[in-house]
Design a protein around this motif. Structure first.
Motif, PDB file in Angstrom:
ATOM      1  N   ASP A 274       4.713  32.135  82.245  1.00  0.00           N
ATOM      2  CA  ASP A 274       4.574  30.809  81.635  1.00  0.00           C
ATOM      3  C   ASP A 274       5.915  30.305  81.110  1.00  0.00           C
ATOM      4  O   ASP A 274       6.250  29.126  81.268  1.00  0.00           O
ATOM      5  CB  ASP A 274       3.551  30.819  80.497  1.00  0.00           C
ATOM      6  N   ARG A 275       6.685  31.189  80.513  1.00  0.00           N
ATOM      7  CA  ARG A 275       7.999  30.796  79.997  1.00  0.00           C
ATOM      8  C   ARG A 275       8.920  30.389  81.146  1.00  0.00           C
ATOM      9  O   ARG A 275       9.638  29.395  81.055  1.00  0.00           O
ATOM     10  CB  ARG A 275       8.610  31.955  79.192  1.00  0.00           C
ATOM     11  N   MET A 276       8.889  31.150  82.232  1.00  0.00           N
ATOM     12  CA  MET A 276       9.699  30.812  83.394  1.00  0.00           C
ATOM     13  C   MET A 276       9.329  29.424  83.917  1.00  0.00           C
ATOM     14  O   MET A 276      10.204  28.619  84.238  1.00  0.00           O
ATOM     15  CB  MET A 276       9.508  31.847  84.509  1.00  0.00           C
ATOM     16  N   MET A 277       8.037  29.121  83.964  1.00  0.00           N
ATOM     17  CA  MET A 277       7.588  27.829  84.462  1.00  0.00           C
ATOM     18  C   MET A 277       7.988  26.687  83.522  1.00  0.00           C
ATOM     19  O   MET A 277       8.324  25.595  83.982  1.00  0.00           O
ATOM     20  CB  MET A 277       6.076  27.842  84.695  1.00  0.00           C
ATOM     21  N   GLN A 278       7.975  26.927  82.210  1.00  0.00           N
ATOM     22  CA  GLN A 278       8.434  25.922  81.251  1.00  0.00           C
ATOM     23  C   GLN A 278       9.902  25.574  81.509  1.00  0.00           C
ATOM     24  O   GLN A 278      10.289  24.402  81.501  1.00  0.00           O
ATOM     25  CB  GLN A 278       8.314  26.440  79.810  1.00  0.00           C
ATOM     26  N   ILE A 279      10.703  26.608  81.720  1.00  0.00           N
ATOM     27  CA  ILE A 279      12.135  26.404  81.953  1.00  0.00           C
ATOM     28  C   ILE A 279      12.361  25.676  83.271  1.00  0.00           C
ATOM     29  O   ILE A 279      13.138  24.713  83.338  1.00  0.00           O
ATOM     30  CB  ILE A 279      12.877  27.759  81.928  1.00  0.00           C
ATOM     31  N   GLN A 280      11.661  26.112  84.320  1.00  0.00           N
ATOM     32  CA  GLN A 280      11.791  25.468  85.633  1.00  0.00           C
ATOM     33  C   GLN A 280      11.405  23.986  85.548  1.00  0.00           C
ATOM     34  O   GLN A 280      12.079  23.123  86.107  1.00  0.00           O
ATOM     35  CB  GLN A 280      10.877  26.149  86.669  1.00  0.00           C
ATOM     36  N   ARG A 281      10.324  23.692  84.840  1.00  0.00           N
ATOM     37  CA  ARG A 281       9.852  22.314  84.714  1.00  0.00           C
ATOM     38  C   ARG A 281      10.885  21.439  84.016  1.00  0.00           C
ATOM     39  O   ARG A 281      11.215  20.338  84.469  1.00  0.00           O
ATOM     40  CB  ARG A 281       8.524  22.280  83.954  1.00  0.00           C
ATOM     41  N   ASP A 282      11.426  21.926  82.910  1.00  0.00           N
ATOM     42  CA  ASP A 282      12.416  21.149  82.175  1.00  0.00           C
ATOM     43  C   ASP A 282      13.686  20.957  83.002  1.00  0.00           C
ATOM     44  O   ASP A 282      14.261  19.872  83.016  1.00  0.00           O
ATOM     45  CB  ASP A 282      12.750  21.822  80.838  1.00  0.00           C
ATOM     46  N   TYR A 283      14.116  21.995  83.698  1.00  0.00           N
ATOM     47  CA  TYR A 283      15.301  21.894  84.555  1.00  0.00           C
ATOM     48  C   TYR A 283      15.067  20.840  85.640  1.00  0.00           C
ATOM     49  O   TYR A 283      15.931  20.007  85.909  1.00  0.00           O
ATOM     50  CB  TYR A 283      15.618  23.258  85.182  1.00  0.00           C
ATOM     51  N   PHE A 284      13.894  20.871  86.244  1.00  0.00           N
ATOM     52  CA  PHE A 284      13.580  19.898  87.295  1.00  0.00           C
ATOM     53  C   PHE A 284      13.590  18.469  86.752  1.00  0.00           C
ATOM     54  O   PHE A 284      14.130  17.558  87.378  1.00  0.00           O
ATOM     55  CB  PHE A 284      12.220  20.194  87.940  1.00  0.00           C
ATOM     56  N   LYS A 285      13.011  18.259  85.581  1.00  0.00           N
ATOM     57  CA  LYS A 285      12.963  16.912  84.995  1.00  0.00           C
ATOM     58  C   LYS A 285      14.372  16.364  84.741  1.00  0.00           C
ATOM     59  O   LYS A 285      14.587  15.166  84.837  1.00  0.00           O
ATOM     60  CB  LYS A 285      12.155  16.934  83.695  1.00  0.00           C
ATOM     61  N   LYS A 286      15.318  17.233  84.463  1.00  0.00           N
ATOM     62  CA  LYS A 286      16.681  16.780  84.161  1.00  0.00           C
ATOM     63  C   LYS A 286      17.594  16.746  85.376  1.00  0.00           C
ATOM     64  O   LYS A 286      18.573  16.008  85.392  1.00  0.00           O
ATOM     65  CB  LYS A 286      17.271  17.663  83.070  1.00  0.00           C
ATOM     66  N   ASN A 287      17.294  17.564  86.394  1.00  0.00           N
ATOM     67  CA  ASN A 287      18.197  17.682  87.543  1.00  0.00           C
ATOM     68  C   ASN A 287      17.573  17.295  88.882  1.00  0.00           C
ATOM     69  O   ASN A 287      18.273  17.241  89.883  1.00  0.00           O
ATOM     70  CB  ASN A 287      18.722  19.120  87.643  1.00  0.00           C
ATOM     71  N   ARG A 288      16.290  17.094  88.906  1.00  0.00           N
ATOM     72  CA  ARG A 288      15.552  16.740  90.125  1.00  0.00           C
ATOM     73  C   ARG A 288      15.713  17.771  91.234  1.00  0.00           C
ATOM     74  O   ARG A 288      15.714  17.460  92.412  1.00  0.00           O
ATOM     75  CB  ARG A 288      15.925  15.342  90.625  1.00  0.00           C
ATOM     76  N   CYS A 289      15.882  19.009  90.860  1.00  0.00           N
ATOM     77  CA  CYS A 289      15.852  20.137  91.780  1.00  0.00           C
ATOM     78  C   CYS A 289      15.480  21.365  90.950  1.00  0.00           C
ATOM     79  O   CYS A 289      15.418  21.295  89.724  1.00  0.00           O
ATOM     80  CB  CYS A 289      17.194  20.335  92.486  1.00  0.00           C
ATOM     81  N   THR A 290      15.210  22.466  91.607  1.00  0.00           N
ATOM     82  CA  THR A 290      14.865  23.693  90.890  1.00  0.00           C
ATOM     83  C   THR A 290      15.885  24.772  91.232  1.00  0.00           C
ATOM     84  O   THR A 290      16.779  24.564  92.039  1.00  0.00           O
ATOM     85  CB  THR A 290      13.459  24.196  91.263  1.00  0.00           C
ATOM     86  N   PHE A 291      15.741  25.906  90.602  1.00  0.00           N
ATOM     87  CA  PHE A 291      16.599  27.046  90.881  1.00  0.00           C
ATOM     88  C   PHE A 291      15.724  28.224  91.273  1.00  0.00           C
ATOM     89  O   PHE A 291      14.528  28.245  90.992  1.00  0.00           O
ATOM     90  CB  PHE A 291      17.489  27.400  89.681  1.00  0.00           C
TER      91      PHE A 291
END
Length: 145
Positions: free
Chosen positions: A45-62
């Motif tokens: 769940d924590r990983m998904m929170q981080i991925q979601r926030d990163y995507f919202k700011k960068n429009r891509c994932t890691f």
């Protein structure tokens, strides 16, 4: 994190949690280790929170791999010990995102070795230890051309 103790619903219990290591590879190829803590039964769940926030700011994932995820008493102290140990290798993201202050440019095996050592020997075991990043550099033979 358990917010309420059964006996007293106003007491927060923040000492229990999960200590995790995420191996992250950004779109640019940059690789970092995220050292953090999570509540719940695992750190997905924590990983998904981080991925979601990163995507919202960068429009891509890691790309993210969960390399270690274990329950720990006094998780904050263990997380802090790892952060202090690798402090000279902290990575600052160009665009901050949830969890971006806990990124370190270290070899994944180094982070894993120190994590395991810390859990085996206790929260104060890293005091006075020094980190040698060259110990994790692989020697590569000359290319044949």
């Amino acid at each position: 994190m358990k917010f309420f103790d059964k006996g007293n619903p106003t007491i927060m219990d923040t000492s229990k949690g999960r200590l995790y290591l995420f191996y992250i590879t950004f779109e640019s190829g940059m690789q970092v280790v995220k050292i953090g803590k999570a509540s719940g039964k695992d750190s997905v769940d924590r990983m998904m929170q981080i991925q979601r926030d990163y995507f919202k700011k960068n429009r891509c994932t890691f790309l993210c791999r969960i390399k270690r995820d274990r329950p720990v008493e006094d998780v904050f102290a263990y997380e802090t010990a790892l952060h202090h140990f690798f402090a000279d290798y902290r990575y600052t993201a160009k665009t901050p995102f949830d969890g971006s202050t806990e990124l370190f440019v270290v070899h994944p095996d180094a982070a894993t070795d120190v994590y395991e050592y810390l859990l085996e020997h206790g929260v104060d075991s890293l005091e006075g230890m020094e980190f040698d990043p060259d110990a994790y550099v692989e020697e590569v033979d000359q290319l044949p051309f």
